[in-house]
Each structure stands twice: as C-alpha cells, then as structure tokens.
Scaffold this motif. Structure first.
Motif, PDB file in Angstrom:
ATOM      1  N   ASN A 102     -18.382  17.359 -11.207  1.00 26.13           N
ATOM      2  CA  ASN A 102     -17.960  17.496 -12.604  1.00 26.13           C
ATOM      3  C   ASN A 102     -16.503  17.916 -12.710  1.00 26.13           C
ATOM      4  O   ASN A 102     -15.744  17.371 -13.526  1.00 26.13           O
ATOM      5  N   SER A 127     -14.006  15.243 -14.219  1.00 26.84           N
ATOM      6  CA  SER A 127     -13.513  15.662 -15.533  1.00 26.84           C
ATOM      7  C   SER A 127     -11.996  15.746 -15.529  1.00 26.84           C
ATOM      8  O   SER A 127     -11.335  15.303 -16.483  1.00 26.84           O
ATOM      9  N   THR A 137      -9.714  13.705 -18.055  1.00 20.90           N
ATOM     10  CA  THR A 137      -9.119  14.428 -19.188  1.00 20.90           C
ATOM     11  C   THR A 137      -7.937  15.328 -18.828  1.00 20.90           C
ATOM     12  O   THR A 137      -7.371  15.971 -19.715  1.00 20.90           O
ATOM     13  N   SER A 172     -16.966  21.860 -16.320  1.00 20.18           N
ATOM     14  CA  SER A 172     -18.323  21.534 -15.890  1.00 20.18           C
ATOM     15  C   SER A 172     -19.308  22.201 -16.832  1.00 20.18           C
ATOM     16  O   SER A 172     -19.264  23.423 -17.027  1.00 20.18           O
TER      17      SER A 172
END
Length: 570
Positions: free
Chosen positions: A502, A506, A510, A515
């Motif tokens: 995550n 992520s 982004t 997470s």
C-alpha cells in the motif's frame, strides 16, 4: 588489513542484492528454448509488437491473475558504445525471460550474453478503470552482478495486489557497463550502464500507455546499487522528464561516485591486466579494437583482475567499487549526495545494514580496529572511538565496524539528502527480520530465526516484502517468470507485506505513502524529523543513536575508504 579471501567476500556483498555464493568464474550460458505460446493480448511498442502470458498467482490466500510480458528488448549496443533503441521486429512472443548481462556467479538459469538489454512488465489482468501507476525497478549488485530474472524481482504479486504496472530491467554491468576513460578513438564514454537504464526509462515513458499505464505517474524504485542509480537519475537533467518520483531502498549515499581521474585510473589498470596485455599482436593492448576482440568471458577475467588489485588508487577507492558510476558533468553532473532532490521521494535503510559488509572471518581486536579507523579517519578517529556506539570492546570489534558502516554509509547520508530536498520526502527504517534465509551462506548475524523474531535486519532484507516473494535473493526465477515455491511468509508477516505494498503503490499513484491498514500516518520527513518504522507494528523513529550530526560534520566523501585496504594482508 583484510586478506584476499575476505576482500573477495566484501566485493561480493557490497551493495549487492542478488548474487550467488557459488564458485567464482564466468557464468556459462544456458541454452535457450523456443518461448511458449502467448495467451495475453499483443501490445504494439516502439521496439516491436509483443504478446505475453496470462498467469494465475498464489499470494497468501489470494489467487489473482496477471498479464506478464517477459524478455522484451528495449535497446541494443555494441561493446563499449552507447546503447540505442532496439529495432522493431514485428510480433514477438514475450513469454520467456531474456538474456542476462555477463557477470560472475550468475543468479539465474537464463542464457548469458552481451545482447541483454531486456525488460519485463507485469499488469493486473483486470485493471481498475483509468490508467495504472507505473513502477520501474532497478536492481542492485555492486554494479557488477544482478539481473531482472531473479525470483525475488518477479513483479506479478506486486502488480496484482498494488494494481500497478511493474517493470524490471537489465542493464550492462561491470567493465562492460562502467569502464570509462581513454583518449581519441580508444576513449570509452562514462556510465554506459546508467545510459542503458535511462534508455529503458525512456522506453517505459513512451510505451506505458500501450499497456494501460500512465506515463505521467512513473516511479523509479531500486535497492542498493539500484538505489544509487536512482540517486544519479534524481541528479540528472536528462533523466528528469522520464519519471515523477523515486523510492530508494538502502542507498549507500555515503559512498561517492568516481571522478574522471579515478575512472581513468581504473581504465589504466584494466588495460594493464594480463588479459588485455595478451591481445593478439594485430590488436595493440588497450585499444578499442583489442577490447572488442576479447570474449566477454575474457573481459570478466580482466575485470576481476582490477577488482582484486591491491589498491585501485591509494586512499580513495578499491576494486570493491571500481565499477561505480562516474560524475561525468552531463548525465551525472554532481555527486548524488550533494544534489538537491526536487521530486517526491521515499528513502530508507534497514536496521543493521552494516552486518552483511563485515568480511573479517576472525574476531577484530581492539588494536586492529583502532588502526583501521585511524587510516580511514586520520583526523577524527579518536572522536569516533569516544562515541559509545563505536567505542572499542574486548575481543571482537566487528559489531563496531558494522555500526559505522550502517551509520556513515547508509543512515546519516540519507538523512542529510532528505533534509536538503525540496519536494515531498519520506523516510523509513525497515526493522523486520524474515523467518527465512534471504542471504543463504552469509554472515551468521544475517541468518533467520524460526519465527523471524528479534535479531539483525540486514541489507536487502526488505526486498521479499516489497515484491511479495518469499525467496532468497540468490534464487533464479523459472524461464516463464514463475517464482519457485517452498518458502512462505508467516501469517504474522502478511499485514506488514500488505502495508508496504500500500505504501509503495500509493506513493506511486499520489506522491504520498498511505495505507488504510495502519493507524499511524506516514508524515513527511522535514515536517516530523522521523522515519516510519516498518515492522509487524508500524511506529515512528527519530534517529538518535546513529550520531548523524557528527557524521554530517565529517562529510560523506570517504565512504569507499572504509574498504581501501581490501587487497592487503596486514
């Protein structure tokens, strides 16, 4: 200070994630076979049209399906020349791992050869709506070993769980990728291996959309020498348009790249090896014609002569890092640890980076330890010895050397670089000891305990967790990219693996690692001064024991000198 056996071990492990501890000598090519038939759609790229494999993946309790495009040629290069884009060749079955670049102690069953500029791509078989974030991995291995075909680097599980496009590349290694220097028609351009990486990055940028990836959301990630390479690309104006962010795992920012004079010293040593001096009479030793007349096995033999020379250049560097990149003023304009990072970045280190790099096979006495430090830090060694973390201890000071390697080469220079960055920057400390052997045959301190448990968390231990592949870094993947079964994560480790996936994906999507699996947010480093501790329980840590203020004052220009006596017995 070290004998030659110890020096050879040091060279093998330094910045290495992905080599075997088998007998030395050139690896032999394994005959290839016709690649299996495709069952994944054809994709048109700038270097041809490739069809791939659809693979079912076992990932704990999950059974996802991915599309794999293996062994796609992105470039071609004549020996000691800059690589160029590969020529389009119609429909190609990308269902088998590509040729591995020449190296000693090959960690793969793949064929070996100089035509090795291949990469692999994995995608979720049923991607979400919209374009996939793209993760491009650069492997480590001291710039002279490693391959995209190592089992730990197979990206199927990461692509499926992280819903990302995962790419892993080969690049030229050792003398074939990083020999430089010479004059006139016999000159060799610097950083050929880095230029290969940049060519692969350009291929990904130009072709990501064809696979469903987003060329505006490309993140480089790499470990050890791969993270050093990323440090170079973060400092490179010509690399800047090709990626948006970077994740550097265990970048030894405390080891400087060579300068042009040092690169020329390595070239001179190479040209004076017995192998090169034995060129045919028709090809004068040291000329490009001579070097091209050698087999790649002979190039490796000459490379090994340089790597085991008593001193590559006194007081600065040894054969241990003879194949590190060069600050050439163009692709690498400045030392990476002096460059200001403006892109989003994650940089982290493992709890006990230095343990793997202490090659002494016998206890290190207090007197020898003090002599060793006095040669490396002649003006500061007494101050170093006065610090409790490095103070001499009775009988065996190998742990003290390991602490210095951890702090001076890894932890503190990473802190220094992140503190000077201007973009979003995040730091971590990986603190989980795996329950299986990541480095079979390595130092006792790097061996597993039955439950993972407490103990040393050595260099490269995070790699299986990042890629979700519970295998040793020395394990070869099967030709179709399958990861051998037999080693599995414990149930207790699964949440950490999911959390790291995550975080990494992520950040790729982004620019922020987040997470939903943990309650502890990952705060920007300059805001918090803290590193995220990646363990079974996620926490935060502010460096205290590493004495980073002290090391900052000394400066990070002597890292290679930690190993400057590697060829001598004292």
């Amino acid at each position: 200070m070290w004998n030659r056996k110890e020096a050879a071990f040091a060279r093998c492990v330094m910045i290495a994630a992905g080599l075997t501890f088998g007998p030395s000598g050139p690896s032999q090519a394994v005959p290839g076979s016709d690649p299996p038939a495709c069952n994944a759609p054809a994709v048109s790229t700038t270097t041809g049209t490739f069809c791939g494999l659809t693979q079912a993946v076992v990932d704990g309790a999950d059974r996802p399906t991915v599309k794999a495009y293996l062994g796609m040629r992105y470039g071609a290069a004549e020996r000691f020349a800059v690589s160029v884009p590969a020529t389009s060749s119609g429909l190609v079955r990308a269902t088998q791992l590509g040729t591995v670049c020449p190296q000693d102690n090959l960690p793969s069953d793949a064929p070996v050869g100089e035509d090795c500029l291949y990469l692999n791509v994995w995608l979720p078989a049923s991607p979400p709506v919209g374009k996939l974030p793209v993760m491009v991995f650069i492997h480590g291995g001291a710039f002279d070993v490693g391959a995209s075909s190592q089992a730990v680097f197979m990206g199927a599980r990461l692509a499926a769980k992280g819903q990302a496009m995962v790419v892993v590349m080969n690049y030229r290694l050792g003398a074939l990728g990083f020999l430089a220097g010479g004059t006139g028609p016999d000159a060799i351009a610097p950083n050929l291996g880095l230029q290969d990486q940049q060519l692969a990055m350009r291929w990904v940028h130009d072709n990501a959309a064809a696979f469903g990836g987003d060329p505006e959301r490309i993140t480089l990630f790499g470990e050890s020498a791969g993270a050093m390479s990323i440090g170079a690309h973060l400092a490179s104006p010509s690399s800047a348009p090709l990626f948006r962010g970077a994740i550097m795992e265990s970048n030894p920012y405390g080891i400087p790249f060579k300068n042009p004079d040092q690169a020329q010293a390595v070239r001179t040593l190479f040209d004076n090896t017995s192998v090169v001096q034995g060129c045919p009479a028709t090809e004068p030793p040291g000329t490009i014609a001579c070097l091209k007349a050698l087999t790649w096995q002979q190039v490796l033999a000459a490379q090994d002569e340089v790597s085991t020379a008593d001193l590559v250049f006194s007081g600065a560097m040894t054969g241990l890092l003879a194949w590190a990149p060069v600050v050439d003023g163009t692709l690498v304009p400045v030392q990476p640890n002096e460059a200001q990072i403006t892109k989003p970045v994650i940089a982290g280190t493992n709890l006990d980076e230095g343990t793997l790099f202490v090659p002494f096979t016998a206890p290190l006495s207090p007197s020898t330890y003090q002599l060793y430090l006095s040669r490396i830090f002649p003006a500061e060694y007494s101050q170093i010895l006065a610090l409790p973390r490095y103070a001499p201890i009775p009988v065996d000071n190998r742990p003290q050397i390991a602490n210095i390697v951890t702090d001076y080469l890894f932890v503190c220079p990473n802190r220094h670089v992140l503190a000077a960055s201007t973009g979003p920057a995040y730091a971590y400390k990986f603190a989980r000891r795996p329950s299986f052997a990541v480095w079979p045959g390595a130092a006792t301190g790097c061996q597993p305990k039955a439950d993972g448990g407490e103990g040393r968390v050595c260099h490269s231990f995070e790699l299986p967790y990042v890629f979700r592949n519970a295998v040793a870094v020395t394990t070869p993947a099967k030709p179709n990219g399958r990861v051998p079964t037999g080693d599995y994560f414990t149930a207790a480790e699964r949440p950490l693996i999911d959390t790291m996936t995550n975080y990494w994906t992520s950040f790729t999507a982004t620019d922020e690692p987040s997470s939903p699996l943990v309650a502890t947010p990952w705060l920007p480093f300059r805001q918090s001064g803290a590193r995220q501790v990646l363990n079974l329980t996620i926490s935060r840590y502010r460096d205290g024991v590493s004495n980073c203020d002290f090391w900052d004052q000394i400066g990070y220009d002597r890292g290679a000198s930690l190993f400057q006596f590697s060829g001598q017995t004292r």
